[in-house]
Motif scaffolding. Structure first.
Motif, PDB file in Angstrom:
ATOM      1  N   GLY A  53       0.812  -1.215   0.000  1.00  0.00           N
ATOM      2  CA  GLY A  53       0.000   0.000   0.000  1.00  0.00           C
ATOM      3  C   GLY A  53       0.842   1.260   0.000  1.00  0.00           C
ATOM      4  N   VAL A  54       1.938   1.233   0.735  1.00  0.00           N
ATOM      5  CA  VAL A  54       2.829   2.393   0.785  1.00  0.00           C
ATOM      6  C   VAL A  54       3.411   2.658  -0.603  1.00  0.00           C
ATOM      7  CG1 VAL A  54       4.991   3.267   1.751  1.00  0.00           C
ATOM      8  CG2 VAL A  54       3.380   2.067   3.218  1.00  0.00           C
ATOM      9  N   GLY A  55       3.822   1.595  -1.282  1.00  0.00           N
ATOM     10  CA  GLY A  55       4.362   1.749  -2.631  1.00  0.00           C
ATOM     11  C   GLY A  55       3.339   2.318  -3.592  1.00  0.00           C
ATOM     12  N   PHE A  56       2.101   1.885  -3.456  1.00  0.00           N
ATOM     13  CA  PHE A  56       1.033   2.402  -4.308  1.00  0.00           C
ATOM     14  C   PHE A  56       0.848   3.899  -4.086  1.00  0.00           C
ATOM     15  CE2 PHE A  56      -3.409   3.385  -5.215  1.00  0.00           C
ATOM     16  CZ  PHE A  56      -3.501   2.926  -6.521  1.00  0.00           C
ATOM     17  N   VAL A  57       0.867   4.325  -2.838  1.00  0.00           N
ATOM     18  CA  VAL A  57       0.689   5.748  -2.520  1.00  0.00           C
ATOM     19  C   VAL A  57       1.862   6.574  -3.053  1.00  0.00           C
ATOM     20  CG1 VAL A  57       0.596   7.413  -0.609  1.00  0.00           C
ATOM     21  CG2 VAL A  57      -0.795   5.345  -0.544  1.00  0.00           C
ATOM     22  N   VAL A  58       3.087   6.060  -2.911  1.00  0.00           N
ATOM     23  CA  VAL A  58       4.266   6.784  -3.406  1.00  0.00           C
ATOM     24  C   VAL A  58       4.204   6.916  -4.926  1.00  0.00           C
ATOM     25  CG1 VAL A  58       6.785   6.675  -3.639  1.00  0.00           C
ATOM     26  CG2 VAL A  58       5.719   6.179  -1.438  1.00  0.00           C
ATOM     27  N   ALA A  59       3.848   5.835  -5.615  1.00  0.00           N
ATOM     28  CA  ALA A  59       3.739   5.885  -7.079  1.00  0.00           C
ATOM     29  C   ALA A  59       2.629   6.835  -7.513  1.00  0.00           C
ATOM     30  CB  ALA A  59       3.500   4.486  -7.633  1.00  0.00           C
ATOM     31  N   ALA A  60       1.516   6.828  -6.807  1.00  0.00           N
ATOM     32  CA  ALA A  60       0.416   7.740  -7.131  1.00  0.00           C
ATOM     33  C   ALA A  60       0.845   9.197  -6.935  1.00  0.00           C
ATOM     34  CB  ALA A  60      -0.810   7.423  -6.280  1.00  0.00           C
ATOM     35  N   ALA A  61       1.638   9.454  -5.910  1.00  0.00           N
ATOM     36  CA  ALA A  61       2.147  10.810  -5.692  1.00  0.00           C
ATOM     37  C   ALA A  61       3.051  11.229  -6.852  1.00  0.00           C
ATOM     38  CB  ALA A  61       2.905  10.880  -4.371  1.00  0.00           C
ATOM     39  N   GLY A  62       3.839  10.302  -7.368  1.00  0.00           N
ATOM     40  CA  GLY A  62       4.683  10.604  -8.520  1.00  0.00           C
ATOM     41  C   GLY A  62       3.870  10.917  -9.755  1.00  0.00           C
ATOM     42  N   VAL A  63       2.796  10.175  -9.964  1.00  0.00           N
ATOM     43  CA  VAL A  63       1.925  10.433 -11.116  1.00  0.00           C
ATOM     44  C   VAL A  63       1.258  11.801 -10.975  1.00  0.00           C
ATOM     45  CG1 VAL A  63      -0.199   9.687 -12.252  1.00  0.00           C
ATOM     46  CG2 VAL A  63       1.535   8.006 -11.648  1.00  0.00           C
ATOM     47  N   LEU A  64       0.803  12.135  -9.781  1.00  0.00           N
ATOM     48  CA  LEU A  64       0.182  13.443  -9.557  1.00  0.00           C
ATOM     49  C   LEU A  64       1.186  14.575  -9.750  1.00  0.00           C
ATOM     50  CD1 LEU A  64      -2.115  12.708  -6.497  1.00  0.00           C
ATOM     51  CD2 LEU A  64      -2.780  13.020  -8.885  1.00  0.00           C
ATOM     52  N   ARG A  65       2.420  14.357  -9.322  1.00  0.00           N
ATOM     53  CA  ARG A  65       3.456  15.377  -9.499  1.00  0.00           C
ATOM     54  C   ARG A  65       3.764  15.582 -10.981  1.00  0.00           C
ATOM     55  NH1 ARG A  65       9.563  15.446  -7.039  1.00  0.00           N
ATOM     56  NH2 ARG A  65      10.072  17.496  -7.845  1.00  0.00           N
ATOM     57  N   ALA A  66       3.821  14.486 -11.739  1.00  0.00           N
ATOM     58  CA  ALA A  66       4.071  14.590 -13.176  1.00  0.00           C
ATOM     59  C   ALA A  66       2.915  15.312 -13.867  1.00  0.00           C
ATOM     60  CB  ALA A  66       4.272  13.206 -13.775  1.00  0.00           C
ATOM     61  N   ALA A  67       1.704  15.004 -13.468  1.00  0.00           N
ATOM     62  CA  ALA A  67       0.539  15.660 -14.068  1.00  0.00           C
ATOM     63  C   ALA A  67       0.540  17.162 -13.770  1.00  0.00           C
ATOM     64  CB  ALA A  67      -0.741  15.020 -13.557  1.00  0.00           C
ATOM     65  N   ALA A  68       0.903  17.518 -12.549  1.00  0.00           N
ATOM     66  CA  ALA A  68       0.958  18.935 -12.180  1.00  0.00           C
ATOM     67  C   ALA A  68       2.032  19.661 -12.988  1.00  0.00           C
ATOM     68  CB  ALA A  68       1.222  19.081 -10.685  1.00  0.00           C
ATOM     69  N   ALA A  69       3.162  19.012 -13.207  1.00  0.00           N
ATOM     70  CA  ALA A  69       4.235  19.630 -13.991  1.00  0.00           C
ATOM     71  C   ALA A  69       3.811  19.814 -15.448  1.00  0.00           C
ATOM     72  CB  ALA A  69       5.500  18.784 -13.915  1.00  0.00           C
ATOM     73  N   GLN A  70       3.100  18.841 -16.000  1.00  0.00           N
ATOM     74  CA  GLN A  70       2.610  18.974 -17.378  1.00  0.00           C
ATOM     75  C   GLN A  70       1.577  20.094 -17.484  1.00  0.00           C
ATOM     76  OE1 GLN A  70       1.178  15.133 -18.518  1.00  0.00           O
ATOM     77  NE2 GLN A  70       3.181  14.468 -19.266  1.00  0.00           N
ATOM     78  N   ARG A  71       0.722  20.195 -16.487  1.00  0.00           N
ATOM     79  CA  ARG A  71      -0.293  21.251 -16.489  1.00  0.00           C
ATOM     80  C   ARG A  71       0.378  22.626 -16.409  1.00  0.00           C
ATOM     81  NH1 ARG A  71      -3.761  18.716 -13.218  1.00  0.00           N
ATOM     82  NH2 ARG A  71      -2.677  19.417 -11.371  1.00  0.00           N
ATOM     83  N   ARG A  72       1.415  22.726 -15.557  1.00  0.00           N
ATOM     84  CA  ARG A  72       2.153  23.976 -15.438  1.00  0.00           C
ATOM     85  C   ARG A  72       2.834  24.345 -16.754  1.00  0.00           C
ATOM     86  NH1 ARG A  72       5.692  22.376 -11.754  1.00  0.00           N
ATOM     87  NH2 ARG A  72       4.123  21.632 -10.316  1.00  0.00           N
ATOM     88  N   ALA A  73       3.443  23.352 -17.414  1.00  0.00           N
ATOM     89  CA  ALA A  73       4.115  23.603 -18.691  1.00  0.00           C
ATOM     90  C   ALA A  73       3.122  24.018 -19.766  1.00  0.00           C
ATOM     91  CB  ALA A  73       4.874  22.357 -19.116  1.00  0.00           C
ATOM     92  N   ALA A  74       1.943  23.443 -19.758  1.00  0.00           N
ATOM     93  CA  ALA A  74       0.922  23.807 -20.742  1.00  0.00           C
ATOM     94  C   ALA A  74       0.451  25.238 -20.528  1.00  0.00           C
ATOM     95  CB  ALA A  74      -0.254  22.836 -20.661  1.00  0.00           C
ATOM     96  N   ARG A  75       0.310  25.645 -19.262  1.00  0.00           N
ATOM     97  CA  ARG A  75      -0.109  27.011 -18.968  1.00  0.00           C
ATOM     98  C   ARG A  75       0.944  28.017 -19.429  1.00  0.00           C
ATOM     99  NH1 ARG A  75      -1.476  26.119 -13.153  1.00  0.00           N
ATOM    100  NH2 ARG A  75      -3.258  24.740 -13.347  1.00  0.00           N
ATOM    101  N   GLU A  76       2.223  27.659 -19.206  1.00  0.00           N
ATOM    102  CA  GLU A  76       3.309  28.566 -19.609  1.00  0.00           C
ATOM    103  C   GLU A  76       3.417  28.654 -21.121  1.00  0.00           C
ATOM    104  OE1 GLU A  76       6.868  27.306 -17.663  1.00  0.00           O
ATOM    105  OE2 GLU A  76       6.077  27.710 -15.676  1.00  0.00           O
ATOM    106  N   ALA A  77       3.089  27.582 -21.831  1.00  0.00           N
ATOM    107  CA  ALA A  77       3.165  27.580 -23.285  1.00  0.00           C
ATOM    108  C   ALA A  77       2.077  28.468 -23.887  1.00  0.00           C
ATOM    109  CB  ALA A  77       3.041  26.166 -23.818  1.00  0.00           C
ATOM    110  N   VAL A  78       0.967  28.600 -23.210  1.00  0.00           N
ATOM    111  CA  VAL A  78      -0.139  29.413 -23.704  1.00  0.00           C
ATOM    112  C   VAL A  78       0.199  30.891 -23.576  1.00  0.00           C
ATOM    113  CG1 VAL A  78      -2.548  30.066 -23.278  1.00  0.00           C
ATOM    114  CG2 VAL A  78      -1.864  27.666 -23.264  1.00  0.00           C
ATOM    115  N   ARG A  79       0.934  31.257 -22.564  1.00  0.00           N
ATOM    116  CA  ARG A  79       1.271  32.672 -22.305  1.00  0.00           C
ATOM    117  C   ARG A  79       2.223  33.219 -23.309  1.00  0.00           C
ATOM    118  NH1 ARG A  79       1.943  32.822 -15.785  1.00  0.00           N
ATOM    119  NH2 ARG A  79      -0.079  31.966 -15.353  1.00  0.00           N
TER     120      ARG A  79
END
Length: 79
Positions: A53-79
Motif C-alpha cells: 500500500g505504501v508503494g502504491f501511494v508513493v507511485a500515485a504521488a509521482g503520477v500526480l506530481r508529473a501531471a501537475a508539472a505537465q499542467r504547469r508547462a501547458a499554462r506557460e506555453a499558452v502565455r
C-alpha cells in the motif's frame, strides 16, 4: 539506459513500484503458509506486506506530481 530525459515524478513512480513489489512478495510469502498448512510467519512479516500500500501511494504521488508539472508547462506555453 534510454536517452529520454527525466521528468518530475519519475523517481517517485520508480521508487513506489519497487516498494510495491517488495510488499507484494512479502504478501505472497505470508499467505503461502496458510495454503500449505505450515506455521504462520511472525508478525513483522505481515508489517512488511503493508509496504504494498505504501508503494502504491508513493507511485500515485509521482503520477500526480508529473501531471501537475505537465499542467504547469501547458499554462506557460499558452502565455
Amino acid at each position: 539506459m534510454s536517452n529520454e530525459t527525466s521528468r518530475p515524478g519519475d523517481l517517485l513512480v520508480r521508487t513506489g513500484a519497487i516498494v510495491f513489489l517488495v510488499g507484494a512478495v512479502a504478501t505472497m510469502a505470508t499467505v503461502a503458509p496458510l495454503f500449505l498448512g505450515a506455521d504462520p510467519l511472525p508478525t513483522p512479516a505481515y508489517f512488511v506486506s503493508m509496504l504494498m500500500g505504501v508503494g502504491f501511494v508513493v507511485a500515485a504521488a509521482g503520477v500526480l506530481r508529473a501531471a501537475a508539472a505537465q499542467r504547469r508547462a501547458a499554462r506557460e506555453a499558452v502565455r
